[in-house]
Design a protein around this motif. Structure first.
Motif, PDB file in Angstrom:
ATOM      1  N   GLU A   1       0.827  -7.429   6.916  1.00 23.31           N
ATOM      2  CA  GLU A   1       1.072  -7.153   8.327  1.00 23.31           C
ATOM      3  C   GLU A   1       2.538  -6.828   8.589  1.00 23.31           C
ATOM      4  O   GLU A   1       2.857  -6.051   9.501  1.00 23.31           O
ATOM      5  CB  GLU A   1       0.631  -8.340   9.188  1.00 23.31           C
ATOM      6  CG  GLU A   1      -0.880  -8.521   9.256  1.00 23.31           C
ATOM      7  CD  GLU A   1      -1.282  -9.652  10.174  1.00 23.31           C
ATOM      8  OE1 GLU A   1      -0.368 -10.292  10.761  1.00 23.31           O
ATOM      9  OE2 GLU A   1      -2.485  -9.896  10.323  1.00 23.31           O
ATOM     10  N   GLN A   2       3.448  -7.427   7.816  1.00 25.71           N
ATOM     11  CA  GLN A   2       4.863  -7.102   7.961  1.00 25.71           C
ATOM     12  C   GLN A   2       5.123  -5.629   7.663  1.00 25.71           C
ATOM     13  O   GLN A   2       5.889  -4.967   8.364  1.00 25.71           O
ATOM     14  CB  GLN A   2       5.700  -7.974   7.024  1.00 25.71           C
ATOM     15  CG  GLN A   2       5.896  -9.398   7.482  1.00 25.71           C
ATOM     16  CD  GLN A   2       6.830 -10.148   6.545  1.00 25.71           C
ATOM     17  OE1 GLN A   2       6.638 -10.163   5.326  1.00 25.71           O
ATOM     18  NE2 GLN A   2       7.843 -10.769   7.104  1.00 25.71           N
TER      19      GLN A   2
ATOM     20  N   ALA B   1       8.513  -3.411   1.277  1.00 17.88           N
ATOM     21  CA  ALA B   1       7.326  -3.127   0.466  1.00 17.88           C
ATOM     22  C   ALA B   1       7.448  -3.760  -0.912  1.00 17.88           C
ATOM     23  O   ALA B   1       6.478  -4.306  -1.452  1.00 17.88           O
ATOM     24  CB  ALA B   1       7.122  -1.616   0.349  1.00 17.88           C
ATOM     25  N   ASN B   2       8.646  -3.717  -1.500  1.00 18.43           N
ATOM     26  CA  ASN B   2       8.880  -4.365  -2.799  1.00 18.43           C
ATOM     27  C   ASN B   2       8.660  -5.864  -2.720  1.00 18.43           C
ATOM     28  O   ASN B   2       8.035  -6.466  -3.599  1.00 18.43           O
ATOM     29  CB  ASN B   2      10.316  -4.084  -3.274  1.00 18.43           C
ATOM     30  CG  ASN B   2      10.395  -2.885  -4.202  1.00 18.43           C
ATOM     31  OD1 ASN B   2       9.440  -2.576  -4.908  1.00 18.43           O
ATOM     32  ND2 ASN B   2      11.515  -2.212  -4.186  1.00 18.43           N
ATOM     33  N   GLU B   3       9.186  -6.475  -1.670  1.00 19.53           N
ATOM     34  CA  GLU B   3       9.055  -7.920  -1.511  1.00 19.53           C
ATOM     35  C   GLU B   3       7.602  -8.356  -1.354  1.00 19.53           C
ATOM     36  O   GLU B   3       7.237  -9.475  -1.723  1.00 19.53           O
ATOM     37  CB  GLU B   3       9.869  -8.384  -0.301  1.00 19.53           C
ATOM     38  CG  GLU B   3      11.372  -8.251  -0.492  1.00 19.53           C
ATOM     39  CD  GLU B   3      12.149  -8.512   0.783  1.00 19.53           C
ATOM     40  OE1 GLU B   3      11.506  -8.769   1.823  1.00 19.53           O
ATOM     41  OE2 GLU B   3      13.391  -8.455   0.745  1.00 19.53           O
ATOM     42  N   ASN B   4       6.774  -7.466  -0.828  1.00 16.59           N
ATOM     43  CA  ASN B   4       5.354  -7.763  -0.646  1.00 16.59           C
ATOM     44  C   ASN B   4       4.492  -7.192  -1.771  1.00 16.59           C
ATOM     45  O   ASN B   4       3.266  -7.148  -1.643  1.00 16.59           O
ATOM     46  CB  ASN B   4       4.872  -7.223   0.704  1.00 16.59           C
ATOM     47  CG  ASN B   4       5.356  -8.053   1.874  1.00 16.59           C
ATOM     48  OD1 ASN B   4       4.771  -9.081   2.199  1.00 16.59           O
ATOM     49  ND2 ASN B   4       6.435  -7.620   2.511  1.00 16.59           N
ATOM     50  N   ASN B   5       5.137  -6.730  -2.850  1.00 10.24           N
ATOM     51  CA  ASN B   5       4.426  -6.191  -4.016  1.00 10.24           C
ATOM     52  C   ASN B   5       3.463  -5.061  -3.646  1.00 10.24           C
ATOM     53  O   ASN B   5       2.370  -4.956  -4.205  1.00 10.24           O
ATOM     54  CB  ASN B   5       3.652  -7.315  -4.736  1.00 10.24           C
ATOM     55  CG  ASN B   5       4.571  -8.391  -5.266  1.00 10.24           C
ATOM     56  OD1 ASN B   5       5.621  -8.104  -5.830  1.00 10.24           O
ATOM     57  ND2 ASN B   5       4.187  -9.652  -5.069  1.00 10.24           N
TER      58      ASN B   5
ATOM     59  N   LEU C   1       3.016   1.631  -1.221  1.00  8.36           N
ATOM     60  CA  LEU C   1       3.936   1.955  -0.133  1.00  8.36           C
ATOM     61  C   LEU C   1       5.310   2.343  -0.671  1.00  8.36           C
ATOM     62  O   LEU C   1       5.929   3.291  -0.174  1.00  8.36           O
ATOM     63  CB  LEU C   1       4.056   0.766   0.828  1.00  8.36           C
ATOM     64  CG  LEU C   1       4.998   0.955   2.019  1.00  8.36           C
ATOM     65  CD1 LEU C   1       4.632   2.192   2.821  1.00  8.36           C
ATOM     66  CD2 LEU C   1       4.977  -0.287   2.910  1.00  8.36           C
ATOM     67  N   THR C   2       5.795   1.630  -1.675  1.00  9.56           N
ATOM     68  CA  THR C   2       7.093   1.990  -2.258  1.00  9.56           C
ATOM     69  C   THR C   2       7.049   3.387  -2.857  1.00  9.56           C
ATOM     70  O   THR C   2       7.994   4.169  -2.703  1.00  9.56           O
ATOM     71  CB  THR C   2       7.526   0.978  -3.334  1.00  9.56           C
ATOM     72  OG1 THR C   2       6.514   0.895  -4.342  1.00  9.56           O
ATOM     73  CG2 THR C   2       7.737  -0.401  -2.743  1.00  9.56           C
ATOM     74  N   ASP C   3       5.961   3.719  -3.531  1.00 10.23           N
ATOM     75  CA  ASP C   3       5.819   5.053  -4.121  1.00 10.23           C
ATOM     76  C   ASP C   3       5.761   6.125  -3.033  1.00 10.23           C
ATOM     77  O   ASP C   3       6.364   7.201  -3.179  1.00 10.23           O
ATOM     78  CB  ASP C   3       4.552   5.108  -4.974  1.00 10.23           C
ATOM     79  CG  ASP C   3       4.322   6.491  -5.569  1.00 10.23           C
ATOM     80  OD1 ASP C   3       5.087   6.883  -6.459  1.00 10.23           O
ATOM     81  OD2 ASP C   3       3.377   7.178  -5.128  1.00 10.23           O
ATOM     82  N   PHE C   4       5.078   5.834  -1.949  1.00  6.05           N
ATOM     83  CA  PHE C   4       4.972   6.783  -0.836  1.00  6.05           C
ATOM     84  C   PHE C   4       6.343   7.085  -0.239  1.00  6.05           C
ATOM     85  O   PHE C   4       6.700   8.250  -0.011  1.00  6.05           O
ATOM     86  CB  PHE C   4       4.032   6.216   0.236  1.00  6.05           C
ATOM     87  CG  PHE C   4       4.005   7.000   1.510  1.00  6.05           C
ATOM     88  CD1 PHE C   4       3.374   8.228   1.577  1.00  6.05           C
ATOM     89  CD2 PHE C   4       4.618   6.507   2.658  1.00  6.05           C
ATOM     90  CE1 PHE C   4       3.354   8.966   2.762  1.00  6.05           C
ATOM     91  CE2 PHE C   4       4.596   7.226   3.845  1.00  6.05           C
ATOM     92  CZ  PHE C   4       3.966   8.455   3.898  1.00  6.05           C
TER      93      PHE C   4
END
Length: 239
Positions: free
Chosen positions: A70-71, A181-185, A189-192
């Motif tokens: 949700e974050q 996104a990294n912190e939430n694994n 999303l990181t790739d996008f």
């Protein structure tokens, strides 16, 4: 020759071979396989039974959503607002340079194209939000300035420095979203963000930095008109 002893020894050897071979034999039955090689055989129909609760039954709930924090969803909506807000500012700058008493058509087109680009970024983020099963929540936009002249810098340099500041601000916001996104694994999303935004942002910052440097050299006079013509020629070449 003691045939009884021979028979006994042979029987003993057969028993040993039989016992040893049972440890290495490949079993034909499904039940023996799962016992002999634990955690190797994938049984999708069995595993999916334990995950049926993941698929919501409520009509308002997303069926596509999977491991989407949700974050990240809220941060993505904030970034949509950032892109739209910057697009709104660029559109206002375009309107300023398109006035009849300003008439710098190259700068007007540059900022109109920049406005369209930022709006397209917002739309791309909205599309991604829907792909991940999130909910797009558009926020309010503040009214931008309508005057961009500056006593010392002039309007062209002032507007281009503003564009550079907004580009860096936007890039920082995207990096914050990438970090979240990294912190939430959330690898997707990181790739996008990396593939669709970050490289383009770095190139744009370099390009506008050069424009700022050039406008600082030419001052507020006739050189601004030549710079404006250069922007028009670049737009025609890129078309």
């Amino acid at each position: 020759m003691n045939t009884g002893s021979c028979s006994s020894n042979s029987l003993h050897i057969l028993n040993v071979l039989s016992n040893n071979s049972s440890r290495f034999a490949i079993q034909a039955s499904k039940e023996d396989d799962t016992r002999s090689i634990p955690n190797v055989i994938f049984e999708p129909l069995e595993e999916v039974k334990t995950k049926l609760h993941v698929i919501p039954a409520e009509p308002q709930a997303s069926l596509a959503r999977q491991q989407y924090n949700e974050q990240c969803e809220d941060a993505l909506n904030e970034q949509i607002n950032v892109e739209y807000s910057i697009s709104y500012v660029y559109h206002a700058v375009h309107a300023y340079f398109d006035r009849d008493n300003i008439a710098l058509k190259g700068l007007a087109k540059f900022f109109k194209d920049s406005s369209v680009e930022e709006r397209q970024h917002a739309e791309k983020l909205m599309e991604y939000q829907n792909i991940r099963g999130g909910r797009v929540k558009l926020q309010s936009l503040l009214m931008p300035l309508s005057e961009y002249d500056h006593i010392e810098k002039g309007d062209a340099l002032n507007a281009m420095e503003l564009a550079l500041s907004l580009k860096k601000l936007n890039n920082g916001k995207l990096l914050d979203l990438h970090q979240l996104a990294n912190e939430n694994n959330d690898a997707q999303l990181t790739d996008f963000i990396e593939s669709e935004f970050l490289a383009d942002q770095v190139e744009s910052i370099k390009k506008i930095s050069e424009y700022v440097a050039q406008l600082r050299r030419v001052g507020k006079g006739h050189g601004v008109w030549h710079f404006d013509q250069m922007l028009l020629k670049e737009a025609v070449a890129a078309a």
